[in-house]
Design an enzyme around this catalytic site. Structure first.
Site, PDB file in Angstrom:
ATOM      1  N   PRO A  46       0.819  -1.218   0.000  1.00 15.34           N
ATOM      2  CA  PRO A  46       0.000   0.000   0.000  1.00 15.34           C
ATOM      3  C   PRO A  46       0.856   1.272   0.000  1.00 15.34           C
ATOM      4  O   PRO A  46       0.369   2.353  -0.316  1.00 15.34           O
ATOM      5  CB  PRO A  46      -0.804  -0.107   1.310  1.00 15.34           C
TER       6      PRO A  46
ATOM      7  N   ASP B  37      -8.654  -0.579 -25.545  1.00 14.91           N
ATOM      8  CA  ASP B  37      -8.981  -0.443 -24.120  1.00 14.91           C
ATOM      9  C   ASP B  37      -8.985   1.037 -23.786  1.00 14.91           C
ATOM     10  O   ASP B  37      -7.989   1.712 -23.987  1.00 14.91           O
ATOM     11  CB  ASP B  37      -7.920  -1.147 -23.270  1.00 14.91           C
TER      12      ASP B  37
ATOM     13  N   ARG C 290      -1.585  -9.139 -20.849  1.00 17.99           N
ATOM     14  CA  ARG C 290      -2.520  -8.895 -21.958  1.00 17.99           C
ATOM     15  C   ARG C 290      -1.969  -7.859 -22.929  1.00 17.99           C
ATOM     16  O   ARG C 290      -2.463  -7.723 -24.047  1.00 17.99           O
ATOM     17  CB  ARG C 290      -3.893  -8.500 -21.459  1.00 17.99           C
TER      18      ARG C 290
HETATM   19  N1  4GO Z   1      -2.784  -2.288  -2.250  1.00 22.72           N
HETATM   20  C1  4GO Z   1      -1.793  -3.126  -2.526  1.00 22.72           C
HETATM   21  O1  4GO Z   1      -1.231  -3.168  -3.617  1.00 22.72           O
HETATM   22  C2  4GO Z   1      -1.349  -4.056  -1.420  1.00 22.72           C
HETATM   23  C3  4GO Z   1      -0.197  -4.824  -1.564  1.00 22.72           C
HETATM   24  C4  4GO Z   1       0.208  -5.655  -0.527  1.00 22.72           C
HETATM   25  C5  4GO Z   1      -0.571  -5.694   0.639  1.00 22.72           C
HETATM   26  N2  4GO Z   1      -0.245  -6.449   1.711  1.00 22.72           N
HETATM   27  C6  4GO Z   1       1.061  -7.008   1.953  1.00 22.72           C
HETATM   28  C7  4GO Z   1       2.135  -5.953   2.037  1.00 22.72           C
HETATM   29  C8  4GO Z   1       3.022  -6.344   3.174  1.00 22.72           C
HETATM   30  C9  4GO Z   1       2.334  -7.427   3.960  1.00 22.72           C
HETATM   31  C10 4GO Z   1       1.052  -7.756   3.248  1.00 22.72           C
HETATM   32  N3  4GO Z   1      -1.706  -4.958   0.737  1.00 22.72           N
HETATM   33  C11 4GO Z   1      -2.080  -4.148  -0.262  1.00 22.72           C
END
Ligand code: 4GO
Length: 246
Positions: A89, A169, A154
């Protein structure tokens, strides 16, 4: 294109890549996805891959060395250089432009975290970029990695039978997609817009562009601001707005 996935559940992403369009890319040798498990590179009887966070707090953190050894093994599996991406995130939002950039690479290494995440020193030393697929938290990076694999695959040459569909797209044009219809023409839910049955391809293309512009304007004003609209686009958008009394 070769994609190596480092994950405590290495088969997960490879299996996701086994279906549909991406599965076909696999079969046709346009894409290969290889899974690597840091636990196979962990020392000691318990093959430890995580430990308590310094400074306290809940959960566990993935340790540097098993990941470092695993990334090393993945990297050495092919002589070509690879870009290493950590899904989290805290990453930069994944956009179609970023997908296009990744699809142009020979190799990609996707690092999937679990627990509370990965020791920051590993990210600083080994990760080229962090990418997020959206502002929400997942229990692991594997689903995000599977999203990246699908979106990238893709776009690879020869993957989509009708090359136009990728090019058409709407996100390629920075807009939302137009509505789609198929048989039956008449239905209790409504009829197919007559223009689509007209065979007038110029008119159909205009109608579709107008719908894409209108939907983007009404649902994603953030995207419409970024889009570079031609004079004709503006005229079509005004027509769409007028038809809805917007
Ligand atoms: N929004 C995302 O791309 C995303 C990626 C990894 C994650 N969780 C993982 C990251 C580190 C431990 C769990 N959560 C969300």
């Amino acid at each position: 294109m070769r994609i190596d996935v480092v994950s405590l559940f290495p088969d997960f992403v490879a299996q996701c890549a086994g279906f549909g369009v991406v599965g076909r890319a696999h079969e046709r040798g346009l894409l290969s996805v290889h899974g690597w498990n840091p636990r196979d590179h962990a020392e000691g009887n318990y093959r430890r891959v995580d430990d308590r966070p310094f400074g306290g707090g809940p959960g566990m953190v993935m340790m540097i060395e098993p990941l470092r050894a695993c990334l090393g093994a993945a990297g050495s599996a092919d002589p070509r250089p690879a870009r290493t991406v950590y899904l989290s995130p805290q990453g930069r939002p994944l956009t179609q432009a970023k997908v296009r950039e990744l699809a142009a690479l020979d190799r990609l290494v996707l690092l999937c975290g679990r627990y509370e995440g990965v020791d920051e020193r590993l990210i600083e030393a080994e990760v080229d970029e962090e990418i997020s697929i959206g502002d929400y938290v997942l229990s692991g990076g594997e689903l995000a990695a599977a999203v990246v694999v699908d979106a990238v695959a893709r776009l690879l040459d020869g993957v989509l039978n009708d090359a136009d569909s990728a090019a058409q797209d709407s996100f390629e044009a920075g807009l939302l997609d137009c509505p789609h219809y198929t048989k039956p023409v008449e239905h209790v839910f409504g009829a197919v817009p007559p223009v689509l049955l007209s065979g007038n391809h110029a008119e159909i293309a205009r109608w579709r562009r107008m719908q894409a512009l209108g939907r983007t304007w009404s649902r994603r004003p953030d995207l419409i601001d970024l889009a570079t609209l031609s004079k004709q686009d503006r005229a079509l958008l005004e027509r769409w707005q007028a038809e809805r009394g917007a």
